[in-house]
Scaffold this motif. Structure first.
Motif, PDB file in Angstrom:
ATOM      1  N   GLY A 105       1.040  -1.136  -0.103  1.00  0.00           N
ATOM      2  CA  GLY A 105       0.047  -0.073   0.063  1.00  0.00           C
ATOM      3  C   GLY A 105       0.744   1.356  -0.078  1.00  0.00           C
ATOM      4  O   GLY A 105       0.467   2.150  -0.569  1.00  0.00           O
ATOM      5  N   ILE A 106       1.900   1.147   0.743  1.00  0.00           N
ATOM      6  CA  ILE A 106       2.952   2.596   0.904  1.00  0.00           C
ATOM      7  C   ILE A 106       4.186   2.102   0.175  1.00  0.00           C
ATOM      8  O   ILE A 106       4.755   1.180   0.592  1.00  0.00           O
ATOM      9  CB  ILE A 106       3.051   2.831   2.283  1.00  0.00           C
ATOM     10  N   PRO A 107       4.521   2.540  -0.876  1.00  0.00           N
ATOM     11  CA  PRO A 107       5.786   2.461  -1.628  1.00  0.00           C
ATOM     12  C   PRO A 107       6.929   2.380  -0.719  1.00  0.00           C
ATOM     13  O   PRO A 107       6.794   3.150   0.259  1.00  0.00           O
ATOM     14  CB  PRO A 107       5.658   3.596  -2.739  1.00  0.00           C
ATOM     15  N   THR A 108       8.001   1.703  -1.226  1.00  0.00           N
ATOM     16  CA  THR A 108       9.111   1.472  -0.285  1.00  0.00           C
ATOM     17  C   THR A 108      10.002   2.924  -0.218  1.00  0.00           C
ATOM     18  O   THR A 108      10.664   2.927   0.852  1.00  0.00           O
ATOM     19  CB  THR A 108      10.108   0.500  -1.073  1.00  0.00           C
ATOM     20  N   MET A 109       9.931   3.833  -1.128  1.00  0.00           N
ATOM     21  CA  MET A 109      10.477   5.162  -1.026  1.00  0.00           C
ATOM     22  C   MET A 109      10.200   5.962   0.111  1.00  0.00           C
ATOM     23  O   MET A 109      10.561   6.911   0.802  1.00  0.00           O
ATOM     24  CB  MET A 109      10.663   6.110  -2.322  1.00  0.00           C
ATOM     25  N   LYS A 110       8.786   5.516   0.578  1.00  0.00           N
ATOM     26  CA  LYS A 110       8.307   6.285   1.771  1.00  0.00           C
ATOM     27  C   LYS A 110       8.660   5.395   3.015  1.00  0.00           C
ATOM     28  O   LYS A 110       8.560   5.948   4.225  1.00  0.00           O
ATOM     29  CB  LYS A 110       6.741   6.416   1.540  1.00  0.00           C
ATOM     30  N   LEU A 111       8.486   4.104   3.001  1.00  0.00           N
ATOM     31  CA  LEU A 111       8.650   3.213   4.034  1.00  0.00           C
ATOM     32  C   LEU A 111       9.129   1.938   3.519  1.00  0.00           C
ATOM     33  O   LEU A 111       8.342   1.046   2.966  1.00  0.00           O
ATOM     34  CB  LEU A 111       7.388   2.924   4.614  1.00  0.00           C
ATOM     35  N   GLU A 112      10.595   1.823   3.773  1.00  0.00           N
ATOM     36  CA  GLU A 112      11.112   0.747   3.301  1.00  0.00           C
ATOM     37  C   GLU A 112      10.631  -0.333   4.324  1.00  0.00           C
ATOM     38  O   GLU A 112      10.440  -0.357   5.272  1.00  0.00           O
ATOM     39  CB  GLU A 112      12.473   1.070   3.554  1.00  0.00           C
ATOM     40  N   LYS A 113      10.320  -1.708   3.531  1.00  0.00           N
ATOM     41  CA  LYS A 113       9.916  -2.757   4.393  1.00  0.00           C
ATOM     42  C   LYS A 113      10.782  -3.600   5.185  1.00  0.00           C
ATOM     43  O   LYS A 113      10.205  -4.088   6.208  1.00  0.00           O
ATOM     44  CB  LYS A 113       9.524  -3.940   3.245  1.00  0.00           C
ATOM     45  N   ASN A 114      11.996  -3.379   5.315  1.00  0.00           N
ATOM     46  CA  ASN A 114      12.797  -3.918   6.531  1.00  0.00           C
ATOM     47  C   ASN A 114      12.403  -2.976   7.961  1.00  0.00           C
ATOM     48  O   ASN A 114      12.768  -3.593   8.726  1.00  0.00           O
ATOM     49  CB  ASN A 114      14.308  -3.673   6.143  1.00  0.00           C
ATOM     50  N   VAL A 115      11.881  -1.953   7.776  1.00  0.00           N
ATOM     51  CA  VAL A 115      11.395  -1.223   8.866  1.00  0.00           C
ATOM     52  C   VAL A 115      10.251  -1.680   9.657  1.00  0.00           C
ATOM     53  O   VAL A 115      10.238  -2.047  10.751  1.00  0.00           O
ATOM     54  CB  VAL A 115      11.017   0.466   8.629  1.00  0.00           C
ATOM     55  N   VAL A 116       9.373  -2.342   8.578  1.00  0.00           N
ATOM     56  CA  VAL A 116       8.316  -3.265   9.070  1.00  0.00           C
ATOM     57  C   VAL A 116       8.790  -4.485   9.712  1.00  0.00           C
ATOM     58  O   VAL A 116       8.288  -4.839  10.696  1.00  0.00           O
ATOM     59  CB  VAL A 116       7.152  -3.318   7.897  1.00  0.00           C
ATOM     60  N   ASP A 117       9.594  -5.161   8.820  1.00  0.00           N
ATOM     61  CA  ASP A 117       9.896  -6.430   9.325  1.00  0.00           C
ATOM     62  C   ASP A 117      10.658  -6.442  10.786  1.00  0.00           C
ATOM     63  O   ASP A 117      10.504  -7.297  11.551  1.00  0.00           O
ATOM     64  CB  ASP A 117      11.083  -7.086   8.363  1.00  0.00           C
ATOM     65  N   ARG A 118      11.537  -5.359  10.765  1.00  0.00           N
ATOM     66  CA  ARG A 118      12.150  -5.009  12.224  1.00  0.00           C
ATOM     67  C   ARG A 118      11.449  -5.108  13.304  1.00  0.00           C
ATOM     68  O   ARG A 118      11.583  -5.614  14.484  1.00  0.00           O
ATOM     69  CB  ARG A 118      13.084  -3.645  11.851  1.00  0.00           C
ATOM     70  N   ARG A 119      10.354  -4.351  13.143  1.00  0.00           N
ATOM     71  CA  ARG A 119       9.180  -4.184  14.238  1.00  0.00           C
ATOM     72  C   ARG A 119       8.616  -5.578  14.473  1.00  0.00           C
ATOM     73  O   ARG A 119       8.148  -6.006  15.580  1.00  0.00           O
ATOM     74  CB  ARG A 119       8.135  -3.087  14.165  1.00  0.00           C
ATOM     75  N   VAL A 120       7.767  -6.233  13.336  1.00  0.00           N
ATOM     76  CA  VAL A 120       7.230  -7.503  13.583  1.00  0.00           C
ATOM     77  C   VAL A 120       8.125  -8.421  14.172  1.00  0.00           C
ATOM     78  O   VAL A 120       7.714  -9.418  15.014  1.00  0.00           O
ATOM     79  CB  VAL A 120       6.716  -7.877  11.924  1.00  0.00           C
ATOM     80  N   ASN A 121       9.500  -8.293  13.954  1.00  0.00           N
ATOM     81  CA  ASN A 121      10.440  -9.593  14.387  1.00  0.00           C
ATOM     82  C   ASN A 121      10.429  -9.289  16.045  1.00  0.00           C
ATOM     83  O   ASN A 121      10.727 -10.229  16.814  1.00  0.00           O
ATOM     84  CB  ASN A 121      11.686  -9.281  13.895  1.00  0.00           C
ATOM     85  N   LEU A 122      10.318  -8.167  16.572  1.00  0.00           N
ATOM     86  CA  LEU A 122      10.370  -7.738  17.591  1.00  0.00           C
ATOM     87  C   LEU A 122       9.103  -8.388  18.374  1.00  0.00           C
ATOM     88  O   LEU A 122       9.302  -9.057  19.664  1.00  0.00           O
ATOM     89  CB  LEU A 122      10.262  -6.327  17.943  1.00  0.00           C
ATOM     90  N   MET A 123       8.061  -8.242  17.836  1.00  0.00           N
ATOM     91  CA  MET A 123       6.894  -8.722  18.416  1.00  0.00           C
ATOM     92  C   MET A 123       6.586 -10.295  18.437  1.00  0.00           C
ATOM     93  O   MET A 123       6.256 -10.745  19.447  1.00  0.00           O
ATOM     94  CB  MET A 123       5.618  -8.287  17.348  1.00  0.00           C
ATOM     95  N   ARG A 124       7.357 -10.871  17.477  1.00  0.00           N
ATOM     96  CA  ARG A 124       7.469 -12.260  17.579  1.00  0.00           C
ATOM     97  C   ARG A 124       8.192 -12.846  18.681  1.00  0.00           C
ATOM     98  O   ARG A 124       7.760 -13.633  19.449  1.00  0.00           O
ATOM     99  CB  ARG A 124       8.161 -12.853  16.232  1.00  0.00           C
ATOM    100  N   GLU A 125       9.453 -11.831  18.991  1.00  0.00           N
ATOM    101  CA  GLU A 125      10.113 -12.356  19.941  1.00  0.00           C
ATOM    102  C   GLU A 125       9.419 -12.266  21.455  1.00  0.00           C
ATOM    103  O   GLU A 125       9.701 -12.585  22.498  1.00  0.00           O
ATOM    104  CB  GLU A 125      11.528 -11.346  20.116  1.00  0.00           C
ATOM    105  N   GLU A 126       8.411 -11.057  21.395  1.00  0.00           N
ATOM    106  CA  GLU A 126       7.532 -10.868  22.509  1.00  0.00           C
ATOM    107  C   GLU A 126       6.632 -11.932  22.760  1.00  0.00           C
ATOM    108  O   GLU A 126       5.863 -11.937  23.778  1.00  0.00           O
ATOM    109  CB  GLU A 126       7.076  -9.419  22.406  1.00  0.00           C
ATOM    110  N   GLY A 127       6.591 -12.854  21.639  1.00  0.00           N
ATOM    111  CA  GLY A 127       5.462 -13.976  21.928  1.00  0.00           C
ATOM    112  C   GLY A 127       4.177 -13.982  21.150  1.00  0.00           C
ATOM    113  O   GLY A 127       3.517 -14.634  21.327  1.00  0.00           O
ATOM    114  N   ILE A 128       4.183 -13.041  20.230  1.00  0.00           N
ATOM    115  CA  ILE A 128       2.860 -12.899  19.300  1.00  0.00           C
ATOM    116  C   ILE A 128       3.129 -13.702  18.241  1.00  0.00           C
ATOM    117  O   ILE A 128       4.271 -13.879  17.516  1.00  0.00           O
ATOM    118  CB  ILE A 128       2.772 -11.421  18.811  1.00  0.00           C
ATOM    119  N   GLU A 129       2.014 -14.592  17.708  1.00  0.00           N
ATOM    120  CA  GLU A 129       2.187 -15.406  16.797  1.00  0.00           C
ATOM    121  C   GLU A 129       1.646 -14.771  15.436  1.00  0.00           C
ATOM    122  O   GLU A 129       0.493 -14.142  15.543  1.00  0.00           O
ATOM    123  CB  GLU A 129       1.491 -16.742  16.977  1.00  0.00           C
TER     124      GLU A 129
END
Length: 496
Positions: free
Chosen positions: A194-218
């Motif tokens: 939805g949001i192009p990578t030049m506005k929001l690179e997807k590794n930024v999203v992945d970085r947060r999601v990976n933290l949430m996985r570590e916190e126990g979210i499936e």
């Protein structure tokens, strides 16, 4: 207060952007950054005013005024001035789960209602927010914080966009076991597709999601609730469900010739490009290419703007963006658009800046209505017919209407058209499968602040409940819905 006269001593300063001609050659983010000393100076411009409208989070004249998540802006501005970055990060995370998203893509209604903006240029709030969270990641301060105790309750979140992620993060903090379901192959909802990578690179999203996985979210991808998993199965397995499926049903246009080849919905174009870029760096060819094409975008909002930027990176021959509204004034109209409303003024967004640098002029055509599409003998689009319009008031109903201006008809050559005229609400599959009531705008019916639907155990938040809106509003609703679910499950809640 950092310094009582800072807003008089220092001028507003924004970080420079990469050169428009250079940045359209790639898909990377285009903002540069201010130095620590520059950020300290910008923080000193904050007045710490008695009534800080920057974090009020109201809706005025149909748009946000102040920060919808009620960020404690004067507090962390002062902390940055004092060099207390870790403390500033703690303040920022008190109200916003994902400042790395809002610091990139939010239109900053906080700045539109900044008190300094009454007499000059507002504080660079968004820039400081982005700097704080990125400093936090660089220093290793942002780490997974799983709950120490689990409640034994299970919650399903349907949709992994900003509302779903915010709800999941908050419910996990409360100790509930959270599972997030996403129908796409990647997580993030509109943050990813939805949001192009030049506005929001997807590794930024992945970085947060990976933290949430570590916190126990499936997280479960490639799974559509209502098709792959039924309503009864979901309600049987979980103690509560939050619907955060977005408002992704695109609004169509009823224009003669709509069936011609070369006319596409904007999100089909954007999503196809994003997926191909993530899958293969565009080498698989599984996207609509604008290379060497005359492109017209119908719609003057953010989605249309993203289409312009994407077409430029494809190497289009030309690109024009149609909007039905007139050109905004250079300065705020203090009568019809007073502070602290979001300022409606003429600006060049990133895509228009790029097009102007490449072609020599703003690509937007204002007050334009498309009357028909015309194709060739093979059914391929070749041109658009338009007319200039003016806004007036119907004398009988008092409603604002658009009237054609005689003699302003024009023909535009076009190989590709992207329709970006908004969204009609959430898609029906999920709503029908759960038997959810809808409001007059077809959104899921659930009171703001309560988020409870007509179905027991089921809540709704974000664009699916309020209609297409800002990422920061989605985060607000996800957080609040999590609090209401926590109350429903436990009788009370300590969540903010």
């Amino acid at each position: 207060m950092s310094t009582p006269t800072g807003f008089m001593q220092y001028q507003r300063e924004l970080p420079a952007d990469r050169d428009p001609i250079e940045r359209i050659k790639d898909w990377n983010e285009f903002h540069k950054h201010l130095s620590d000393e520059q950020l300290r100076t910008q923080g000193a411009r904050c007045m710490d005013c008695g009534t800080p409208y920057c974090h009020t989070g109201m809706e005025l004249a149909g748009s946000a005024s102040g920060c919808p998540v009620n960020n404690l802006i004067p507090e962390w501005n002062n902390l940055i001035y004092r060099g207390l970055w870790r403390e500033a990060l703690d303040r920022l995370h008190k109200t916003n789960n994902f400042p790395e998203f809002t610091g990139r893509v939010c239109p900053a209604p906080c700045e539109g209602s900044c008190t300094v903006g009454l007499i000059g240029d507002p504080v660079t709030i968004k820039t400081i927010e982005h700097a704080i969270i990125e400093r936090g990641f660089e220093e290793g301060w942002v780490v997974a914080q799983p709950p120490k105790v689990r409640t034994g309750k299970k919650v399903a979140v349907v949709g992994s966009g900003p509302a779903g992620l915010a709800a999941a993060a908050q419910l996990n903090k409360a100790g509930h076991k959270v599972t997030v379901y996403e129908r796409a192959d990647r997580l993030g909802g509109l943050l990813t597709y939805g949001i192009p990578t030049m506005k929001l690179e997807k590794n930024v999203v992945d970085r947060r999601v990976n933290l949430m996985r570590e916190e126990g979210i499936e997280f479960v991808t490639n799974t559509e609730i209502g098709k792959d998993i039924s309503r009864d199965e979901l309600l049987k397995e979980f103690d509560a469900v939050i619907m955060c499926g977005g408002a992704t049903k695109a609004r169509e246009v009823e224009i003669e010739g709509r069936e011609l080849n070369g006319i596409h919905l904007a999100m089909d174009y954007l999503n196809g490009t994003i997926k191909s870029y993530l899958d293969s760096n565009l080498e698989d060819g599984n996207y609509i290419s604008a290379k060497d094409k005359d492109v017209i975008v119908i719609g003057g909002g953010d989605t249309g703007t993203d289409c312009v930027a994407t077409a430029l990176r494809h190497g289009c021959k030309s690109v024009t963006q149609f909007g039905t509204v007139g050109k905004a004034p250079l300065e705020r109209d203090i009568i019809n658009n007073p502070w602290p409303q979001f300022p409606n003024v003429y600006t060049l967004d990133y895509a228009q800046e790029e097009a102007k640098a490449l072609y020599g002029e703003d690509p937007r055509a204002f007050s334009v209505l498309t009357k028909k599409f015309v194709g060739d003998a093979n059914g391929n689009l070749k041109e658009l017919h338009t007319v200039q319009i003016e806004r007036t008031v119907d004398p009988e109903t008092g409603r604002r209407i658009y009237k054609d201006i005689p003699g302003t008809e024009k023909v535009w050559p076009a190989d590709l058209v992207f329709i970006a005229v908004g969204f009609e609400g959430p898609e029906k599959t999920l709503i029908d499968s759960f038997g959810l009531e809808q409001d007059r705008r077809t959104n899921v019916k659930a009171a703001y602040g309560k988020y409870k639907t007509n179905v027991d155990k089921v809540f709704a938040a974000g664009d699916m409940r309020r209609g297409q809106s800002l990422v920061v509003w989605a985060i607000n609703e996800g957080r609040e819905a999590a609090r209401e679910v926590d109350k429903y499950l436990m009788g009370s809640s300590m969540l903010p």
